[in-house]
Design an enzyme around this catalytic site. Sequence first.
Site, PDB file in Angstrom:
ATOM      1  N   SER A 182       0.803  -1.223   0.000  1.00  0.00           N
ATOM      2  CA  SER A 182       0.000   0.000   0.000  1.00  0.00           C
ATOM      3  C   SER A 182       0.840   1.278   0.000  1.00  0.00           C
ATOM      4  O   SER A 182       0.360   2.326  -0.399  1.00  0.00           O
ATOM      5  CB  SER A 182      -0.916   0.018   1.220  1.00  0.00           C
ATOM      6  OG  SER A 182      -0.148  -0.128   2.405  1.00  0.00           O
ATOM      7  N   ASP A 186      -3.516   8.098   7.629  1.00  0.00           N
ATOM      8  CA  ASP A 186      -4.436   7.209   8.330  1.00  0.00           C
ATOM      9  C   ASP A 186      -3.646   6.324   9.287  1.00  0.00           C
ATOM     10  O   ASP A 186      -2.477   6.605   9.568  1.00  0.00           O
ATOM     11  CB  ASP A 186      -5.339   6.438   7.344  1.00  0.00           C
ATOM     12  CG  ASP A 186      -4.600   5.346   6.578  1.00  0.00           C
ATOM     13  OD1 ASP A 186      -3.415   5.064   6.895  1.00  0.00           O
ATOM     14  OD2 ASP A 186      -5.206   4.757   5.663  1.00  0.00           O
ATOM     15  N   HIS A 244      -0.478   4.818   7.186  1.00  0.00           N
ATOM     16  CA  HIS A 244       0.149   5.367   5.972  1.00  0.00           C
ATOM     17  C   HIS A 244       0.512   6.843   6.129  1.00  0.00           C
ATOM     18  O   HIS A 244      -0.324   7.636   6.574  1.00  0.00           O
ATOM     19  CB  HIS A 244      -0.801   5.188   4.788  1.00  0.00           C
ATOM     20  CG  HIS A 244      -1.181   3.752   4.584  1.00  0.00           C
ATOM     21  ND1 HIS A 244      -2.312   3.213   5.138  1.00  0.00           N
ATOM     22  CD2 HIS A 244      -0.548   2.752   3.938  1.00  0.00           C
ATOM     23  CE1 HIS A 244      -2.364   1.922   4.819  1.00  0.00           C
ATOM     24  NE2 HIS A 244      -1.309   1.612   4.092  1.00  0.00           N
TER      25      HIS A 244
END
Length: 360
Positions: free
Chosen positions: A38, A322, A325
């Site tokens: 991610s 978040d 991240h």
Amino acid sequence: MLQVIITLYAACAILLLPATCLGWLPENHVALFVFGDSLLDAGNNVYLNNTSPKVNYYPYGETFFKHPTGRVCDGRIVPDFIAEYAKLPFIRPYLEPGFSNHTDGVNFASAGAGVLPETRPGTIHLKLQLSYFGEVVKRLRQQLGDEDAHKLLADAVYLFSMGGNDYMTVYTDSGSSVLKKTFVTMVLGNFTAVVKEVYALGGRKFAFQNVGPIGCMPATRESSGMDGCLDGLSELARMHNIALSKLLRKLAYQHAGFSYALFDYYTSLTMRTQYGSKFGFKEGESACCGSGAYNGNFTCGGQGGTAKYNLCGDPSKYVWFDAAHPTESANKQLANLLWNGPAPVVGPYNLKTFFNAHPC
Ligand SMILES: *[C@@H]1O[C@H](CO)[C@@H](O)[C@H](O)[C@H]1NC(C)=O
Ligand SMILES: *[C@@H]1O[C@H](CO)[C@@H](O)[C@H](O)[C@H]1NC(C)=O
Ligand SMILES: *[C@@H]1O[C@H](CO)[C@@H](O)[C@H](O)[C@H]1NC(C)=O
Ligand SMILES: *[C@@H]1O[C@H](CO)[C@@H](O)[C@H](O)[C@H]1NC(C)=O
């Protein structure tokens, strides 16, 4: 006159010496191929027809793109900044419909993905990313011919960020150090096989972001329930990172022309989390977006309107967007280090050297 020319030539040769040994040609077109999780996914997961994590909703993308792109960030991620510095367009996700001209590079990264296929079934695990790269190589050979494709692949930079999800998936506090070691060896064994395969397909310039402080993200602080980090989890990351650095020295020694940049993402992000204000942040520990302690619950964006969440006014003041991240502004600092940071943050090469190699 002749003497002047000879002197100039000699001066020039000395100035260019550091780059000459690498044998890279001038004015090369340098493509960027991205493999990862991610942290590097530029939108592949949005095109997966399964329940893999997708962030195609607000406020993801709010800062730079002004709409969600599938990046797990308020704005740009590390490969976006690297592409900008290298004067390439943003490198597009492999799965984006209609994307077929791969001469600038391709992004294969997938949120949630691990090195091991069993880490998060349904995501594009590393071996699957490699098989997609194999398809790209075939297509480049058809499009450019063998010789030009070979040159493009040898000049290209291959950026990797992988492993964090493998460790987060298996982590339990009770894991003994022997089991940890066995698991790290298994992850890196599979990782090495993929890197060797990219080398076999013609790749020569590799860049690796090591595994981050996964025990010290807002998500892990929240779940630790004791106002601290899960050091056992960060320990797995540190074991991985030490082994990775040894492994890369060995690969470079065993494979002619293999050169690499190893970026100490773990330390760089840890420093920003601990000493945010020294790096221009107001908040280093809590996320900008989410809920619960440290905004460490993954509710950013409300999961389709079912969850309430907090959203900060200015993500650029936060290290974390978040629960797991970094924000665009943190990513920019990290990308700057990967681009032209000094040793020991990045080395033996940095990406600026890889993209701007001087003539022989
Ligand atoms: C998802 O489904 C669409 C429509 O059936 C198909 O065109 C596409 O190839 C699928 N994507 C993937 C990644 O399998
Ligand atoms: C593919 O992209 C490259 C670089 O952006 C461009 O120079 C080339 O003309 C494109 N090729 C095709 C067939 O569109
Ligand atoms: C790769 O991972 C599999 C589990 O997915 C494991 O059985 C195998 O031993 C690993 N390979 C290496 C070379 O470590
Ligand atoms: C955060 O998640 C934990 C564990 O899933 C849950 O117990 C807690 O209630 C959540 N907090 C908020 C504010 O959503």
